[in-house]
Enzyme design. Structure first.
Site, PDB file in Angstrom:
ATOM      1  N   CYS A 111       0.811  -1.225   0.000  1.00  0.00           N
ATOM      2  CA  CYS A 111       0.000   0.000   0.000  1.00  0.00           C
ATOM      3  C   CYS A 111       0.842   1.272   0.000  1.00  0.00           C
ATOM      4  CB  CYS A 111      -0.962  -0.003   1.184  1.00  0.00           C
ATOM      5  SG  CYS A 111      -1.939  -1.507   1.262  1.00  0.00           S
ATOM      6  N   HIS A 254      -2.860   6.910   3.151  1.00  0.00           N
ATOM      7  CA  HIS A 254      -3.369   5.616   2.694  1.00  0.00           C
ATOM      8  C   HIS A 254      -4.734   5.387   3.335  1.00  0.00           C
ATOM      9  CE1 HIS A 254      -3.929   1.587   1.566  1.00  0.00           C
ATOM     10  NE2 HIS A 254      -3.637   1.056   2.742  1.00  0.00           N
ATOM     11  N   ASN A 284     -10.169   0.111   0.893  1.00  0.00           N
ATOM     12  CA  ASN A 284      -8.705   0.094   0.805  1.00  0.00           C
ATOM     13  C   ASN A 284      -8.307  -0.525  -0.536  1.00  0.00           C
ATOM     14  OD1 ASN A 284      -5.983  -0.472   0.991  1.00  0.00           O
ATOM     15  ND2 ASN A 284      -6.084  -1.304   3.069  1.00  0.00           N
TER      16      ASN A 284
HETATM   17  N1  COA Z   1     -18.731  -7.866  10.998  1.00  0.00           N
HETATM   18  C1  COA Z   1     -19.144  -8.088  12.250  1.00  0.00           C
HETATM   19  N2  COA Z   1     -18.327  -8.424  13.254  1.00  0.00           N
HETATM   20  C2  COA Z   1     -17.026  -8.553  12.976  1.00  0.00           C
HETATM   21  C3  COA Z   1     -16.525  -8.344  11.665  1.00  0.00           C
HETATM   22  C4  COA Z   1     -17.434  -8.002  10.666  1.00  0.00           C
HETATM   23  N3  COA Z   1     -17.049  -7.769   9.383  1.00  0.00           N
HETATM   24  N4  COA Z   1     -15.194  -8.546  11.682  1.00  0.00           N
HETATM   25  C5  COA Z   1     -14.877  -8.862  12.947  1.00  0.00           C
HETATM   26  N5  COA Z   1     -15.970  -8.862  13.725  1.00  0.00           N
HETATM   27  C6  COA Z   1     -16.065  -9.174  15.153  1.00  0.00           C
HETATM   28  C7  COA Z   1     -14.919 -10.025  15.635  1.00  0.00           C
HETATM   29  O1  COA Z   1     -15.160 -11.391  15.363  1.00  0.00           O
HETATM   30  C8  COA Z   1     -14.899  -9.722  17.092  1.00  0.00           C
HETATM   31  O2  COA Z   1     -15.928 -10.449  17.717  1.00  0.00           O
HETATM   32  P1  COA Z   1     -15.700 -11.117  19.154  1.00  0.00           P
HETATM   33  O3  COA Z   1     -15.412  -9.962  20.069  1.00  0.00           O
HETATM   34  O4  COA Z   1     -16.972 -11.818  19.394  1.00  0.00           O
HETATM   35  O5  COA Z   1     -14.503 -12.011  18.971  1.00  0.00           O
HETATM   36  C9  COA Z   1     -15.295  -8.242  17.142  1.00  0.00           C
HETATM   37  O6  COA Z   1     -15.948  -7.967  15.888  1.00  0.00           O
HETATM   38  C10 COA Z   1     -14.140  -7.311  17.326  1.00  0.00           C
HETATM   39  O7  COA Z   1     -13.131  -7.702  16.408  1.00  0.00           O
HETATM   40  P2  COA Z   1     -11.750  -6.964  16.368  1.00  0.00           P
HETATM   41  O8  COA Z   1     -10.832  -7.687  15.432  1.00  0.00           O
HETATM   42  O9  COA Z   1     -11.283  -6.687  17.767  1.00  0.00           O
HETATM   43  O10 COA Z   1     -12.187  -5.573  15.709  1.00  0.00           O
HETATM   44  P3  COA Z   1     -11.326  -4.297  15.525  1.00  0.00           P
HETATM   45  O11 COA Z   1     -12.005  -3.148  16.147  1.00  0.00           O
HETATM   46  O12 COA Z   1      -9.867  -4.548  15.864  1.00  0.00           O
HETATM   47  O13 COA Z   1     -11.400  -4.063  13.948  1.00  0.00           O
HETATM   48  C11 COA Z   1     -10.147  -4.332  11.912  1.00  0.00           C
HETATM   49  C12 COA Z   1     -10.865  -5.034  13.057  1.00  0.00           C
HETATM   50  C13 COA Z   1      -9.599  -5.359  10.938  1.00  0.00           C
HETATM   51  C14 COA Z   1     -11.138  -3.421  11.203  1.00  0.00           C
HETATM   52  C15 COA Z   1      -8.983  -3.482  12.526  1.00  0.00           C
HETATM   53  O14 COA Z   1      -8.187  -4.295  13.367  1.00  0.00           O
HETATM   54  C16 COA Z   1      -8.116  -2.875  11.476  1.00  0.00           C
HETATM   55  O15 COA Z   1      -8.513  -1.972  10.756  1.00  0.00           O
HETATM   56  N6  COA Z   1      -6.829  -3.284  11.395  1.00  0.00           N
HETATM   57  C17 COA Z   1      -5.914  -2.775  10.407  1.00  0.00           C
HETATM   58  C18 COA Z   1      -6.165  -3.479   9.103  1.00  0.00           C
HETATM   59  C19 COA Z   1      -5.560  -2.749   7.922  1.00  0.00           C
HETATM   60  O16 COA Z   1      -5.497  -1.554   7.886  1.00  0.00           O
HETATM   61  N7  COA Z   1      -5.108  -3.530   6.932  1.00  0.00           N
HETATM   62  C20 COA Z   1      -4.588  -3.045   5.726  1.00  0.00           C
HETATM   63  C21 COA Z   1      -3.267  -2.413   5.911  1.00  0.00           C
HETATM   64  S1  COA Z   1      -2.643  -1.757   4.444  1.00  0.00           S
END
Ligand code: COA
Length: 327
Positions: A111, A254, A284
């Site tokens: 990215c 980004h 993204n």
């Molecule tokens: N819909 C509903 N629930 C979801 C879900 C979805 N699409 N994806 C995850 N969940 C749930 C999880 O299973 C978890 O449930 P649980 O508490 O029962 O286990 C809960 O939501 C929280 O999940 P978590 O992973 O803690 O959420 P988060 O707030 O950390 O958000 C991301 C997850 C991926 C959005 C976040 O970590 C993120 O943006 N990370 C960076 C990713 C990124 O930028 N990647 C590209 C880089 S170039």
């Protein structure tokens, strides 16, 4: 020596996937996706190959620049989703655009690719490689996203954006970096083995337990990295240039997650209304995200000639980098 962005262009697939569309195949909902990421919909390449999207964006940039494609000395295509192991996407873009006098290669910095490409382009322009460089970031993440992994598949969109750049004495300062210690936090295999075959390896490379051919990420680790990387990308680019955050008219980060951008805005002490945000409708799009945001902001008349821009990115690698540029 700096560089001037002569013109930009883009190609966005017509097909869109809205948040609620994901309910057809995963347990999710619009509210979760919007509040955790800021995304509401994302373009999805249907039949369009990566090279096709890149060629369309490049043709638009060439047309808008009003240049002869024969004056392009180098094509740098940034992609993590090349259609072929070989040839490069840039070679196919060369065929499609008629930039017959150019050298052509692909660059994979995930990215951060567009920022890496700007940094690379400036160095080539300085040492001599023709009048113009075509930079094209083109990505079709939907090809290897795991549509059963609800924490990952909702994040990504497809599209391409291109820029024609030339030598100039305008402000330009860039910085590129990488922290390979986190390489296994965001990855996709290219091994030519059937998905059902488990990769056994004597090499403890950190990837052996990762799924095959699908994008894997440790969302929390990537998030932690990203909130530090965006400010570092700006500070690295600003170092030695005499530029501070207050001097910047627009930050173009980004577009991964609006919460990452909000944290960067606080760390940098810059209000959110100075950040160009397009992730709500593009998601993204990996290395296409920064030039897509730049191109849209130019088209909407937000970004104007003479303004100072800070392009800051991060991604798999884990790479990061920034470019401060006068438009
Ligand atoms: N819909 C509903 N629930 C979801 C879900 C979805 N699409 N994806 C995850 N969940 C749930 C999880 O299973 C978890 O449930 P649980 O508490 O029962 O286990 C809960 O939501 C929280 O999940 P978590 O992973 O803690 O959420 P988060 O707030 O950390 O958000 C991301 C997850 C991926 C959005 C976040 O970590 C993120 O943006 N990370 C960076 C990713 C990124 O930028 N990647 C590209 C880089 S170039």
């Amino acid at each position: 020596m700096g560089i001037n962005i002569v013109a930009t262009g883009s190609y966005i697939p017509e097909q869109k996937l809205k948040n609620d569309d994901f309910r057809r195949f995963i347990d999710t909902n619009d509210e979760w996706i919007r509040t955790r990421t800021g995304i509401t919909e994302r373009p999805m390449a249907g039949w369009e190959p990566t090279w096709y999207m890149g060629a369309k964006a490049s043709q638009q940039a060439i047309e808008r620049a009003g240049i002869d494609p024969k004056d392009i000395g180098l094509i740098i295509a940034s992609t993590v989703t090349s259609d072929f192991l070989t040839p490069s996407v840039s070679a196919v873009i060369q065929r499609e655009t008629g930039a017959v006098n150019a050298a052509a290669f692909d660059l994979n910095a995930a990215c951060s690719g567009f920022v890496y490409a700007l940094d690379t382009a400036r160095r080539f322009l300085e040492t001599g490689c023709g009048k113009y460089i075509l930079i094209c970031a083109t990505e079709a993440l939907s090809r290897f996203v795991d549509f059963e992994d609800r924490t990952t598949c909702i994040l990504f969109g497809d599209g391409a954006a291109a820029a024609i750049v030339e030598k100039s004495d305008k402000l330009f300062s860039s910085y590129i970096a990488s922290d390979g210690r986190g390489a296994h936090y965001l990855c996709a295999r290219s091994l030519n083995v059937a998905p059902e075959v488990k990769v056994e390896s004597d090499f403890n490379d950190g990837f052996t337990d990762k799924p095959l051919h699908k994008l894997y990420q440790d969302g929390k680790e990537v998030y932690k990295f990203a909130v530090g990387a965006l400010p570092k990308a700006f500070e690295g680019a600003a170092a030695g240039s005499g530029i501070t955050a207050e001097d910047i008219d627009w930050f173009i980060p980004h577009q991964a997650n609006v919460r990452i951008i909000e944290t960067a805005s606080k760390k940098l002490g810059v209000p959110m209304d100075k950040f160009i945000i397009t992730l709500d409708h593009f998601g993204n799009t990996s290395s296409a995200s920064i030039p897509l945001a730049l191109n849209e902001a130019i088209e909407k008349g937000k970004v104007k000639r003479g303004q100072k821009l800070a392009l800051i990115g991060f991604g798999a690698g884990l790479t990061y980098g920034g470019a401060i540029i006068e438009y």
